[in-house]
Design a protein around this motif. Structure first.
Motif, mmCIF file in Angstrom:
data_model
loop_
_atom_site.group_PDB
_atom_site.id
_atom_site.type_symbol
_atom_site.label_atom_id
_atom_site.label_comp_id
_atom_site.label_asym_id
_atom_site.label_seq_id
_atom_site.Cartn_x
_atom_site.Cartn_y
_atom_site.Cartn_z
ATOM 1 N N LEU A 74 0.837 -1.210 0.000
ATOM 2 C CA LEU A 74 0.000 0.000 0.000
ATOM 3 C C LEU A 74 0.872 1.259 0.000
ATOM 4 O O LEU A 74 0.556 2.255 -0.662
ATOM 5 N N ASP A 93 11.663 3.132 4.293
ATOM 6 C CA ASP A 93 11.423 1.715 4.616
ATOM 7 C C ASP A 93 12.706 1.119 5.174
ATOM 8 O O ASP A 93 13.735 1.799 5.237
ATOM 9 N N ASP A 122 14.263 3.322 10.156
ATOM 10 C CA ASP A 122 13.436 2.438 10.974
ATOM 11 C C ASP A 122 12.465 3.279 11.794
ATOM 12 O O ASP A 122 12.895 4.069 12.650
ATOM 13 N N VAL A 123 11.180 3.086 11.557
ATOM 14 C CA VAL A 123 10.185 3.924 12.232
ATOM 15 C C VAL A 123 10.115 3.669 13.737
ATOM 16 O O VAL A 123 9.562 4.485 14.476
ATOM 17 N N ALA A 150 2.523 4.375 6.789
ATOM 18 C CA ALA A 150 1.991 3.089 6.314
ATOM 19 C C ALA A 150 2.835 1.892 6.735
ATOM 20 O O ALA A 150 2.465 0.754 6.476
ATOM 21 N N GLY A 203 -4.344 2.735 9.550
ATOM 22 C CA GLY A 203 -4.837 1.804 10.561
ATOM 23 C C GLY A 203 -5.227 0.507 9.895
ATOM 24 O O GLY A 203 -4.494 -0.040 9.059
ATOM 25 N N TYR A 219 -1.907 -7.260 16.639
ATOM 26 C CA TYR A 219 -2.201 -6.434 15.462
ATOM 27 C C TYR A 219 -3.483 -5.630 15.698
ATOM 28 O O TYR A 219 -3.521 -4.414 15.489
ATOM 29 N N LYS A 223 -3.815 -1.547 16.002
ATOM 30 C CA LYS A 223 -4.591 -0.764 15.034
ATOM 31 C C LYS A 223 -5.693 0.045 15.722
ATOM 32 O O LYS A 223 -6.053 1.133 15.270
ATOM 33 N N PRO A 249 -7.922 0.167 5.961
ATOM 34 C CA PRO A 249 -8.205 -0.763 4.859
ATOM 35 C C PRO A 249 -8.753 -2.088 5.370
ATOM 36 O O PRO A 249 -8.513 -2.480 6.515
ATOM 37 N N GLY A 250 -9.486 -2.748 4.482
ATOM 38 C CA GLY A 250 -9.911 -4.130 4.747
ATOM 39 C C GLY A 250 -8.902 -5.077 4.124
ATOM 40 O O GLY A 250 -7.736 -4.730 3.947
ATOM 41 N N ILE A 252 -6.611 -6.858 1.725
ATOM 42 C CA ILE A 252 -5.967 -6.550 0.441
ATOM 43 C C ILE A 252 -4.732 -7.431 0.319
ATOM 44 O O ILE A 252 -3.986 -7.588 1.301
ATOM 45 N N THR A 254 -1.200 -8.124 -0.199
ATOM 46 C CA THR A 254 0.132 -7.499 -0.235
ATOM 47 C C THR A 254 1.083 -8.505 0.407
ATOM 48 O O THR A 254 0.654 -9.591 0.808
ATOM 49 N N LEU A 256 2.126 -8.383 3.264
ATOM 50 C CA LEU A 256 1.663 -8.570 4.642
ATOM 51 C C LEU A 256 0.631 -9.693 4.748
ATOM 52 O O LEU A 256 0.706 -10.542 5.635
HETATM 53 N N1 LIG Z 1 -2.833 -5.545 3.243
HETATM 54 C C1 LIG Z 1 -3.908 -5.452 3.986
HETATM 55 O O1 LIG Z 1 -4.869 -6.228 3.837
HETATM 56 C C2 LIG Z 1 -4.006 -4.390 5.027
HETATM 57 C C3 LIG Z 1 -5.236 -4.225 5.670
HETATM 58 C C4 LIG Z 1 -5.351 -3.270 6.638
HETATM 59 C C5 LIG Z 1 -4.280 -2.464 6.973
HETATM 60 N N2 LIG Z 1 -3.098 -2.653 6.351
HETATM 61 C C6 LIG Z 1 -1.997 -1.782 6.759
HETATM 62 O O2 LIG Z 1 -1.449 -1.117 5.646
HETATM 63 C C7 LIG Z 1 -0.081 -0.801 5.925
HETATM 64 C C8 LIG Z 1 0.772 -1.264 4.766
HETATM 65 O O3 LIG Z 1 0.730 -2.678 4.737
HETATM 66 P P1 LIG Z 1 0.859 -3.551 3.418
HETATM 67 O O4 LIG Z 1 -0.319 -4.419 3.357
HETATM 68 O O5 LIG Z 1 1.184 -2.688 2.276
HETATM 69 O O6 LIG Z 1 2.079 -4.488 3.837
HETATM 70 P P2 LIG Z 1 3.573 -4.553 3.307
HETATM 71 O O7 LIG Z 1 4.222 -5.595 4.149
HETATM 72 O O8 LIG Z 1 3.588 -4.722 1.837
HETATM 73 O O9 LIG Z 1 4.149 -3.119 3.636
HETATM 74 C C9 LIG Z 1 4.542 -2.720 4.923
HETATM 75 C C10 LIG Z 1 5.883 -2.036 4.812
HETATM 76 O O10 LIG Z 1 6.282 -1.553 6.087
HETATM 77 C C11 LIG Z 1 7.679 -1.722 6.184
HETATM 78 N N3 LIG Z 1 8.128 -1.732 7.571
HETATM 79 C C12 LIG Z 1 7.905 -2.675 8.515
HETATM 80 N N4 LIG Z 1 8.534 -2.366 9.651
HETATM 81 C C13 LIG Z 1 9.170 -1.181 9.433
HETATM 82 C C14 LIG Z 1 10.017 -0.355 10.228
HETATM 83 N N5 LIG Z 1 10.318 -0.683 11.481
HETATM 84 N N6 LIG Z 1 10.486 0.779 9.688
HETATM 85 C C15 LIG Z 1 10.195 1.123 8.416
HETATM 86 N N7 LIG Z 1 9.411 0.367 7.603
HETATM 87 C C16 LIG Z 1 8.919 -0.778 8.102
HETATM 88 C C17 LIG Z 1 7.918 -3.081 5.513
HETATM 89 O O11 LIG Z 1 9.270 -3.265 5.172
HETATM 90 C C18 LIG Z 1 6.986 -3.014 4.331
HETATM 91 O O12 LIG Z 1 7.598 -2.515 3.167
HETATM 92 C C19 LIG Z 1 0.251 -1.480 7.261
HETATM 93 O O13 LIG Z 1 0.156 -0.543 8.295
HETATM 94 C C20 LIG Z 1 -0.827 -2.514 7.395
HETATM 95 O O14 LIG Z 1 -1.088 -2.867 8.728
HETATM 96 C C21 LIG Z 1 -2.917 -3.589 5.377
#
Ligand SMILES: NC(=O)c1ccc[n+]([C@@H]2O[C@H](COP(=O)([O-])OP(=O)(O)OC[C@H]3O[C@@H](n4cnc5c(N)ncnc54)[C@H](O)[C@@H]3O)[C@@H](O)[C@H]2O)c1
Length: 315
Positions: A74, A93, A122-123, A150, A203, A219, A223, A249-250, A252, A254, A256
């Protein structure tokens, strides 16, 4: 301290005429030549050029945006849409060098006339992420207009009564601490430079509802924290014109969620069946809401959570 007729005090604070202190500094309602205002001008002067204004309201030209977790999923999609709208975008990242997809996005964005730059950081380290975000602002005359937090992790599935402390803390560290430290650094810059910026915290619907059959307590907790973080920051920063909202988001696909979907392919149909739209979401379906929240198209929106879940939470 004396109180003037209009409620203004000698020390600049405002009180109501009934003597009750108003909670916030009052500011004028904005007037803009769009919608009916534009129509009224146009009707008086047929030579006025008439064009759709809504696209301009979404423009991020001249603005600087930072997206954490921008190396893929995302986050990378958010980077691309913000760049499409004209922002100079920086992705943060973990890896020292970004992904192949990121490289492809950089080239695409360059052809659109915008820029996308990668910064490893690193966040979860408050000082490190603050220095990274402030470094980006410093490279841009102190500007930071948009922050999308994100970066996030899922943690593994396990019964709540057995969930290990070390993973619980790690998930909270990234999803709650990391989101906060990133947003905090952005807020400091925006406040200092008097930028009426937009902070968007990512979130999840898991902050509002519990995913059926999934045992992801840390998790879900992290959130939920993001939602209250959104409201708390919005409450404090509204007086500076800084807006803070979250997107939930719901399901999706990725990196994750691939952990679950690849190991248990039947899970996609199960998740889809829990959504009134009968499917899970695609990464690009978050573009519009991010564009809206980042831009001047949403200037009266703060402290809100925007659920984008295919209707998952309505039943
Ligand atoms: N994919 C879904 O279904 C979904 C649903 C709801 C919420 N989300 C949220 O959306 C956001 C993005 O997730 P995504 O699905 O794209 O997953 P993703 O794993 O593709 O992306 C998450 C990114 O965060 C980075 N990251 C992790 N720890 C980190 C750190 N300490 N410092 C810097 N970067 C770091 C990872 O390297 C990764 O590139 C997340 O917060 C996730 O919880 C995703």
């Amino acid at each position: 301290m004396s109180v003037h007729k209009n409620g203004e005090t000698t020390n600049g604070t405002k009180v109501s005429t009934t003597g009750v202190r108003l909670p916030v500094k009052l500011v004028p309602v904005p007037v803009k030549d769009v919608g009916l205002n534009a129509a009224q001008k146009a009707v008086l002067d047929p030579t006025v050029e008439v064009k759709p204004e809504i696209f301009g309201e979404f423009s991020l030209k001249g603005k600087v945006a930072v997206v954490t977790g921008g190396n893929g999923g995302l986050g990378l999609e958010f980077c691309i849409v913000l760049a499409e709208l004209g922002a100079k975008v920086y992705a943060i990242d973990l890896p020292e060098t970004p992904s192949e997809d990121f490289g492809i996005a950089v080239k695409y964005v360059a052809r659109l006339g915008s820029s996308l730059t990668y910064r490893p950081s690193d966040v979860t380290d408050q000082q490190v992420i603050s220095a990274t975000i402030k470094g980006i602002a410093n490279e841009n005359d102190g500007r930071l207009d948009v922050l999308v937090a994100a970066a996030g992790i899922l943690g593994h599935e396990q019964d709540c009564e057995e969930y290990p402390d070390v993973v619980f803390k790690k998930v909270m560290n990234v999803n709650c601490g990391g989101v906060f430290y990133s947003a905090q650094a952005a807020a400091q810059i925006m406040k200092e430079k008097e930028i009426q910026g937009s902070i968007i915290l990512i979130g999840s619907m898991s902050g509002t509802v519990v995913n059926r059959e999934m045992r992801w307590l840390p998790y879900n907790v992290s959130k939920s924290a993001v939602l209250q973080m959104t409201r708390s920051m919005a409450a404090e920063l509204g007086q500076f014109g800084i807006r803070v909202n979250s997107i939930s988001p719901g399901h999706i696909r990725t990196k994750l969620t691939a952990v679950v979907l690849d190991a248990q392919p039947e899970m996609e149909a199960f998740w889809a069946s829990l959504n009134p739209l009968g499917r899970i979401g695609a990464v690009h379906e978050l573009r519009g809401v991010a564009a809206w929240l980042a831009s001047d198209a949403s200037t009266f929106c703060t402290g809100s959570d925007i659920m984008v879940s295919g209707g998952h939470t309505i039943w």
